[in-house]
Design a protein around this motif. Structure first.
Motif, PDB file in Angstrom:
ATOM      1  N   ASP A  49      -6.103  10.452  -2.949  1.00 19.02           N
ATOM      2  CA  ASP A  49      -4.873   9.764  -3.372  1.00 19.02           C
ATOM      3  C   ASP A  49      -3.613  10.558  -3.061  1.00 19.02           C
ATOM      4  O   ASP A  49      -3.588  11.780  -3.194  1.00 19.02           O
ATOM      5  CB  ASP A  49      -4.922   9.520  -4.884  1.00 19.02           C
ATOM      6  CG  ASP A  49      -6.025   8.540  -5.239  1.00 19.02           C
ATOM      7  OD1 ASP A  49      -6.297   7.647  -4.419  1.00 19.02           O
ATOM      8  OD2 ASP A  49      -6.627   8.691  -6.321  1.00 19.02           O
TER       9      ASP A  49
ATOM     10  N   TYR B  21      -0.491   4.328  -1.362  1.00 18.02           N
ATOM     11  CA  TYR B  21      -1.328   3.622  -0.387  1.00 18.02           C
ATOM     12  C   TYR B  21      -1.974   2.374  -1.010  1.00 18.02           C
ATOM     13  O   TYR B  21      -2.791   1.718  -0.375  1.00 18.02           O
ATOM     14  CB  TYR B  21      -2.396   4.562   0.180  1.00 18.02           C
ATOM     15  CG  TYR B  21      -1.813   5.528   1.208  1.00 18.02           C
ATOM     16  CD1 TYR B  21      -1.925   5.289   2.574  1.00 18.02           C
ATOM     17  CD2 TYR B  21      -1.107   6.648   0.804  1.00 18.02           C
ATOM     18  CE1 TYR B  21      -1.368   6.156   3.515  1.00 18.02           C
ATOM     19  CE2 TYR B  21      -0.543   7.522   1.727  1.00 18.02           C
ATOM     20  CZ  TYR B  21      -0.685   7.268   3.087  1.00 18.02           C
ATOM     21  OH  TYR B  21      -0.122   8.127   4.005  1.00 18.02           O
ATOM     22  N   HIS B  22      -1.557   2.065  -2.229  1.00 13.31           N
ATOM     23  CA  HIS B  22      -2.093   0.871  -2.892  1.00 13.31           C
ATOM     24  C   HIS B  22      -1.606  -0.374  -2.148  1.00 13.31           C
ATOM     25  O   HIS B  22      -0.490  -0.387  -1.608  1.00 13.31           O
ATOM     26  CB  HIS B  22      -1.629   0.841  -4.354  1.00 13.31           C
ATOM     27  CG  HIS B  22      -2.344  -0.173  -5.179  1.00 13.31           C
ATOM     28  ND1 HIS B  22      -1.917  -1.481  -5.293  1.00 13.31           N
ATOM     29  CD2 HIS B  22      -3.486  -0.065  -5.908  1.00 13.31           C
ATOM     30  CE1 HIS B  22      -2.765  -2.128  -6.063  1.00 13.31           C
ATOM     31  NE2 HIS B  22      -3.732  -1.308  -6.456  1.00 13.31           N
ATOM     32  N   ALA B  23      -2.449  -1.405  -2.129  1.00  6.78           N
ATOM     33  CA  ALA B  23      -2.125  -2.621  -1.370  1.00  6.78           C
ATOM     34  C   ALA B  23      -0.799  -3.248  -1.802  1.00  6.78           C
ATOM     35  O   ALA B  23      -0.116  -3.910  -1.001  1.00  6.78           O
ATOM     36  CB  ALA B  23      -3.270  -3.621  -1.532  1.00  6.78           C
ATOM     37  N   SER B  24      -0.413  -3.023  -3.060  1.00 11.12           N
ATOM     38  CA  SER B  24       0.817  -3.668  -3.556  1.00 11.12           C
ATOM     39  C   SER B  24       2.088  -2.950  -3.098  1.00 11.12           C
ATOM     40  O   SER B  24       3.194  -3.469  -3.277  1.00 11.12           O
ATOM     41  CB  SER B  24       0.774  -3.706  -5.081  1.00 11.12           C
ATOM     42  OG  SER B  24       0.787  -2.384  -5.575  1.00 11.12           O
TER      43      SER B  24
ATOM     44  N   GLN C 176       2.432   7.065  -8.875  1.00  7.12           N
ATOM     45  CA  GLN C 176       1.953   5.806  -8.286  1.00  7.12           C
ATOM     46  C   GLN C 176       1.268   6.071  -6.942  1.00  7.12           C
ATOM     47  O   GLN C 176       1.801   6.816  -6.114  1.00  7.12           O
ATOM     48  CB  GLN C 176       3.142   4.852  -8.032  1.00  7.12           C
ATOM     49  CG  GLN C 176       3.942   4.525  -9.276  1.00  7.12           C
ATOM     50  CD  GLN C 176       3.141   3.700 -10.274  1.00  7.12           C
ATOM     51  OE1 GLN C 176       2.486   2.731  -9.917  1.00  7.12           O
ATOM     52  NE2 GLN C 176       3.177   4.114 -11.541  1.00  7.12           N
ATOM     53  N   ASP C 177       0.157   5.413  -6.745  1.00  2.51           N
ATOM     54  CA  ASP C 177      -0.569   5.539  -5.479  1.00  2.51           C
ATOM     55  C   ASP C 177       0.208   4.787  -4.393  1.00  2.51           C
ATOM     56  O   ASP C 177       0.305   3.560  -4.424  1.00  2.51           O
ATOM     57  CB  ASP C 177      -1.975   4.942  -5.658  1.00  2.51           C
ATOM     58  CG  ASP C 177      -2.758   4.939  -4.348  1.00  2.51           C
ATOM     59  OD1 ASP C 177      -2.266   5.506  -3.361  1.00  2.51           O
ATOM     60  OD2 ASP C 177      -3.866   4.371  -4.341  1.00  2.51           O
TER      61      ASP C 177
END
Lengths: 266, 235
Positions: free
Chosen positions: A80, A89-92, A86-87
């Motif tokens: 991560d 690389y998260h899709a959102s 906050q990640d």
């Protein structure tokens, strides 16, 4: 090779709420692992230097924080990368939004073939800001923050390409600042500049630290020593040592670090 | 021996170490000769010590300059920087050891000690042991620097505890003699001065050992109190 000593870092290298952090990050280009299990945390409003020999992965690691590696087809990441917890690389996560937050300055100054004003206002215009007053105020503020205002205030309509290399680099910094990031990534920002222009960039980094979290990749050991609070030494994709800059340059824990910073290899 | 694959900077550091070792040998010989000069009231040897003193002073100045140049020209870091910083302090301590040896010799050169020392007095203050301990401490400190061995450097601390005990005993004996009715005041004053200088040489040897440990292990032992052998374990 000895185990990396990242568990043994100074207290401020483990901030409770790090601005940036990586957790068990591996990066692959195709089958080749170029970053190997790197975990580190970076405190807000500090300057962190990434050092290491060419090909050690420091620039690849830096570019994880604004997802610049996404453009490389064979790039793959595990683990991560977090900004403010906050990640990213998260899709959102929208990459455009991320890059407003994370500015980047490159080795070679890369102003657009436009006027000084247009260069600095570019990001704001992309965001749809058209109000001339807002644009003018923002350009002035960014140029002042990048210590360039006094040198260019009467020539804002002149081409940015007519400026010196050092000034062009500060235009690029002003362009990054205009979109109000909180993090600035710098990939060898002064390596193409003469010592005086280089010193101005270093002084600027000192001033910007009040408001921004800065991560700088540099091949110049003295520069890392002069500008950064903490330094991370990378070697063949591994984080070997990450500690306070003054500790790293006076009494590094790891023999590899010592050999690199004293010029015994690299 | 200079290795062929050394960088210019490494060759400069190698030269720095060699120059310091040469200075160490000079100072060590001054100290050794000062015992002979004082014990035998030998004016010729006392003069020899003074000649060496000039060479020691010249070394001090030239090594100082060498260190200044290395810092200015090479921007040293880590172990290289610590070597140079330690070198500056080591030569300053060496120069002071040389000064003490030369001052002991000066009493002999100037023939300031009017009568021969009663053997009993010298035995009771253990002057020969003080000289031997001071020399031994210097030898160990020098060996540690030459062999780059911090364990050897730590042996100087153990020696210093012994030195302090002998010094303390010597002072007690001096008191005892000074209170006597026919106390040889002139001799006692010079002897007291010599004993003090030898104790100081021990401290300076300890400083040199501390700097060697700083260079090798990046540990700062300055101002650590070592009064008992057990304290050494915490260093």
């Amino acid at each position: 090779m000895k185990e990396p000593i990242i568990d043994d870092v100074a207290a401020d290298l483990e901030p409770t709420f790090p601005k940036l952090s990586s957790q068990g990050v591996n990066v692959f280009y195709g089958d080749k692992k170029v970053i190997d299990n790197v975990s580190l945390s970076i405190k807000e409003k500090t300057v962190t230097a990434f050092i290491g020999p060419s090909g050690c992965g420091k620039s690849t690691f830096l570019r994880l924080f604004n997802r610049m590696n996404d453009y490389i087809d064979i790039f793959r990441k595990e683990g991560d990368i977090l900004i403010d917890g906050q990640d990213i690389y998260h899709a959102s996560v929208k990459v455009e939004e991320l890059r407003k937050k994370v500015g980047m300055v490159f080795q070679k100054p890369n102003p657009f073939p436009k006027s000084i004003f247009e260069n600095v206002a570019y990001g704001l215009k992309i965001q749809g800001i058209k109000d001339k007053k807002i644009l003018a105020e923002s350009v002035e503020k960014s140029l002042r923050a990048s210590a360039l205002w006094d040198e260019v205030k009467d020539d804002l309509n002149k081409s940015a390409l007519a400026l010196s290399g050092g000034q062009q680099q500060r235009i690029c910094i002003a362009r990054a600042l205009a979109v109000k990031p909180s993090i600035i990534l710098m990939d060898e920002p002064a390596s193409a500049l003469d010592p005086i222009a280089s010193a101005k960039i270093e002084e600027l980094i000192h001033q910007l630290k009040k408001d921004y979290t800065i991560v700088i990749v540099t091949h110049n050991m003295q520069q890392a020593g002069r500008v950064s609070d903490n330094t991370a030494f990378f070697y063949i994709g591994e984080l070997i040592e990450y500690t306070e800059t003054k500790t790293l340059f006076t009494s590094p824990e790891h023999e590899l670090t010592e050999n690199y910073i004293t010029g015994r290899f690299g | 021996m200079v290795k062929s694959n050394m960088t210019n900077f490494e060759r400069e550091l190698d030269q720095l170490k060699k120059d310091i070792i040469k200075m160490m040998i000079l100072v060590s010989s001054q100290l050794e000769k000062s015992e002979v000069a004082f014990s035998n009231q030998d004016v010729a040897i006392a003069k020899e010590i003074h000649h060496i003193e000039r060479r020691v002073d010249a070394s001090d100045l030239s090594i100082d300059k060498e260190c200044e140049n290395l810092i200015a020209l090479y921007n040293p870091v880590a172990g290289d920087l610590r070597l140079i910083l330690a070198s500056i302090k080591i030569i300053s301590n060496l120069e002071r050891v040389g000064d003490h040896a030369d001052k002991i010799a000066r009493y002999v050169r100037k023939k300031q000690i009017k009568n021969a020392y009663p053997k009993k007095l010298l035995q009771s203050v253990k002057l020969d042991v003080l000289f031997d301990e001071a020399q031994a401490m210097m030898e160990i400190a020098i060996q540690a620097f030459i062999e780059e061995d911090s364990a050897v450097a730590r042996e100087v601390f153990a020696k210093d505890i012994i030195m302090n005990e002998i010094y303390s005993n010597a002072i007690t004996q001096m008191h005892h003699y000074a209170e006597k009715k026919d106390a040889p005041t002139n001799q006692l004053l010079y002897l007291f001065s010599v004993i003090n200088k030898l104790e100081r040489v021990g401290d300076l040897a300890k400083n040199i050992a501390e700097e060697t440990i700083f260079y090798l292990d990046a540990k700062i032992l300055k101002h650590h109190k070592v009064k008992r052998l057990e304290d050494l374990e915490n260093l």
